[in-house]
Design a protein around this motif. Structure first.
Motif, PDB file in Angstrom:
ATOM      1  N   ALA A   1      -1.235  18.578 -10.989  1.00 28.26           N
ATOM      2  CA  ALA A   1      -1.731  18.729  -9.620  1.00 28.26           C
ATOM      3  C   ALA A   1      -0.649  18.496  -8.583  1.00 28.26           C
ATOM      4  N   THR A   2       0.545  19.013  -8.870  1.00 27.16           N
ATOM      5  CA  THR A   2       1.626  19.019  -7.872  1.00 27.16           C
ATOM      6  C   THR A   2       2.063  20.474  -7.677  1.00 27.16           C
ATOM      7  N   TRP A   3       2.627  20.751  -6.511  1.00 25.87           N
ATOM      8  CA  TRP A   3       3.109  22.128  -6.268  1.00 25.87           C
ATOM      9  C   TRP A   3       4.242  22.458  -7.223  1.00 25.87           C
ATOM     10  N   ALA A   4       5.111  21.484  -7.464  1.00 13.20           N
ATOM     11  CA  ALA A   4       6.252  21.743  -8.342  1.00 13.20           C
ATOM     12  C   ALA A   4       5.830  21.795  -9.804  1.00 13.20           C
ATOM     13  N   GLY A   5       4.855  20.994 -10.169  1.00 16.75           N
ATOM     14  CA  GLY A   5       4.488  20.879 -11.583  1.00 16.75           C
ATOM     15  C   GLY A   5       3.505  21.923 -12.058  1.00 16.75           C
ATOM     16  N   GLU A   6       2.453  22.173 -11.265  1.00 17.42           N
ATOM     17  CA  GLU A   6       1.419  23.118 -11.691  1.00 17.42           C
ATOM     18  C   GLU A   6       1.228  24.275 -10.719  1.00 17.42           C
ATOM     19  N   GLY A   7       1.724  24.098  -9.500  1.00 16.89           N
ATOM     20  CA  GLY A   7       1.610  25.183  -8.525  1.00 16.89           C
ATOM     21  C   GLY A   7       0.233  25.325  -7.924  1.00 16.89           C
ATOM     22  N   GLY A   8      -0.599  24.332  -8.142  1.00 15.24           N
ATOM     23  CA  GLY A   8      -1.956  24.388  -7.593  1.00 15.24           C
ATOM     24  C   GLY A   8      -2.836  23.367  -8.269  1.00 15.24           C
TER      25      GLY A   8
END
Lengths: 387, 387
Positions: free
Chosen positions: A172-179
């Motif tokens: 649940a991070t922009w860098a990790g999952e993108g959404g």
């Protein structure tokens, strides 16, 4: 080919589950290789997978090995297109976990690589094997429902507690999952929404709330309104923050209404199509005669992940038609990207999507992220029983 | 006062139904006067109402007569505030049919006139007498559901055929009714949506389709998204063009989920509130224990119109508390106006509404209307059995 040799890249939550299934549940399949960069996951593989399975700790060695015919990609979302393209370039067939990727720009490149390679390309849309949704698709595509007027999916039973998000720093991070819920929980519904109806939105207006219910930086609550080419409209509501949540998919058409809920399909079928009734009726108040029909659905939840793996294997061995061609992964992701973009720009998003604009906005989110969360380390959660 | 003498202005669909009820069904009430400008409707009154009921063919004569204590206004929508203000100025109590009016600017003036008059003011929100909705309101207001997270009303069972619209040239025109499904069919739901929850939206984004399913110039298909002060979101979907349609109202809150459908209330009640579960849980996947509770609802559809008339009569005779104070009519209309304005401007509408802007836009619609429809003349439709 008498047996399909599979290599899995990414032995996390889903990859390890697929590995065990490939070892003994898929006819004509053989697990011959795995790859993970995490020593802990390699130890798990050493302990739980047959000795004969080759273990690699870098993608380069894995792809160079030619230890398999087909690569199953169960790495983090962002890596799906990158790894798929490498796999095609190395001459492998590819089956990729959902979502197809994080942004359609990369997924489009993956689709082009698939097409150029001539190799088989599948995606793990296991819910396409659900008798509920195959029957729904049948009802629509055979014309029973008639022209669709409205779609409405309330899919709020993706409850996730804060502890789920704390189980991995990348979650649940922009860098990790993108959404958030759109990228991690909803890819199946975003696929089924258009796969069962045969309708892709022509424009999208979505309202996303970021970190509303959980201490995360991505969306955990979404309401989207869409319009289709045929004039129909649609609503999609999803969140991880409600309990017990709802999973109710309603389709309204010229011939009545279908509701999929509680693993049942109910078809309120009109005796004459509504437009015909409307054209002929002269009585003021009054409406078409309607029959409430319980539609038979057999086979429980269906074969799910193993159904997709078996189908992919059969496709390679016997030319069976793919249930979930990889190229179709871009559809659900397009809707997902459009919802994000609409929320970010607080405006309509027309499809086809402006893929560069979405990509730029996503990079901004990653770059400007100041979010740090308390995590409980990279725990592997038991996903058995989840779809 | 031992008996409340009622005068009804407007003896069309609803007015004639109220007249017959006042004659013999409302204790303490007496129908003493009616007014209509249509000779045909006066003939109907002559034939169906007691001789003692005075008949007037102009509002001026009606209001000057002092033949009644209370005026029931069942004239066309636009006239509600105008006539109510005249009634208050002439010293009458007033009960007005829904909607309160067509635009909130006029309704605000009506509310001010009511306040200055010191007379009793009610509105015909008969669905507030429905045991289903009084129970729902009770569950929310007593705290059973906890803080509300989301509201979702699919109210698409307002099926109306073209022949309905053809029954009156004024129907479903900007000049005649000032709107379509929102103004004519949905006022009850727009009232109940905020009355049961105690929540008014703080902003609205709506998507209206005008003359999509019927040959009319106003909206016949609406999807609206709203946001509330407490962070909750809501969806309201309505149309006259679907059969059989749906009437399903879902509320999600900290303590679970309530669904009102098929004249039943189901409460999926959490054993511990979701926010508490979320704060304490450490298991990754997993969610609060939930009990599916069938909530008892007694009394069928309730007394409906007659319940409101009896309550208004009792309020005058015995000081009973009003179920539907007239001043509250502006709430549902504000939401309705906001939905129109959002669709017209293709943008968000913040509440409190810009009432002048709405008024100007509505006048534009009326002025620029080129719509002419084939009608079957001013037929009076039998509304018995409709709410």
């Amino acid at each position: 080919m008498e047996q399909v040799r599979y290599g899995i890249i990414g032995i996390g939550n889903m990859g390890s589950s697929h590995a065990l299934n490939l070892v003994d549940k898929i006819k004509g399949a053989q697990l011959t290789a795995i790859c993970d960069t995490s020593p802990a996951r390699l130890e798990w593989a050493q302990a739980h997978l047959p000795e004969s399975v080759q273990k690699f700790d870098t993608p380069e060695a894995f792809f160079a090995s030619q230890a398999m015919d087909a690569v199953l990609i169960a790495a983090p979302h962002y890596d799906h297109p990158v790894l798929a393209i490498q796999a095609f370039e190395n001459g492998y067939h590819v089956i990729v976990e959902k979502p197809a990727g994080v942004y359609t720009k990369a997924v489009r490149e993956m689709n082009e690589a698939a097409s150029q390679s001539g190799k088989l390309f599948g995606i793990m849309y296991n819910q396409r094997t659900s008798p509920l949704y195959t029957k729904l698709r049948d009802l629509v595509h055979s014309g029973e429902l008639g022209n669709i007027k409205r779609t409405n999916w309330i899919i709020t039973n993706w409850y996730r507690s804060q502890s789920y998000y704390n189980s991995g720093g990348w979650r649940a991070t922009w860098a990790g999952e993108g959404g958030g819920v759109l990228l991690n929980q909803d890819p199946h519904q975003l696929d089924l929404w258009q796969w069962t109806t045969g309708l892709m939105p022509k424009r999208v207006r979505a309202f996303c709330h970021f970190g509303k219910y959980r201490n995360i930086e991505v969306e955990d609550d979404v309401t989207a309104y869409v319009e289709y080419e045929n004039g129909a409209t649609g609503v999609f509501v999803t969140t991880v923050g409600e309990a017990p949540g709802t999973n109710r998919f309603e389709l309204s058409g010229d011939n009545g209404k279908i509701v999929v809920e509680d693993d049942k399909i109910t078809f309120w079928r009109l005796r004459v199509p509504e437009p015909q009734f409307n054209a002929e009726y002269t009585g003021g108040f009054g409406q078409p005669e309607c029959w409430k029909c319980d539609i038979p659905v057999h086979g429980g939840h269906g074969p799910q992940h193993n159904g997709i793996l078996q189908n992919f294997t059969n496709a390679l061995l016997h030319g069976e038609k793919l249930i979930a061609p990889g190229e179709e992964g871009i559809r659900g992701l397009t809707i997902s990207n459009a919802m994000h973009l609409s929320a970010w720009t607080d405006d309509w998003v027309d499809l086809p999507l402006d893929e560069d604009l979405f990509y730029d906005k996503l990079q901004e989110k990653i770059k400007n992220s100041t979010f740090r969360k308390e995590t409980a380390g990279g725990k592997v959660l038991d996903v058995s029983g989840t779809h």
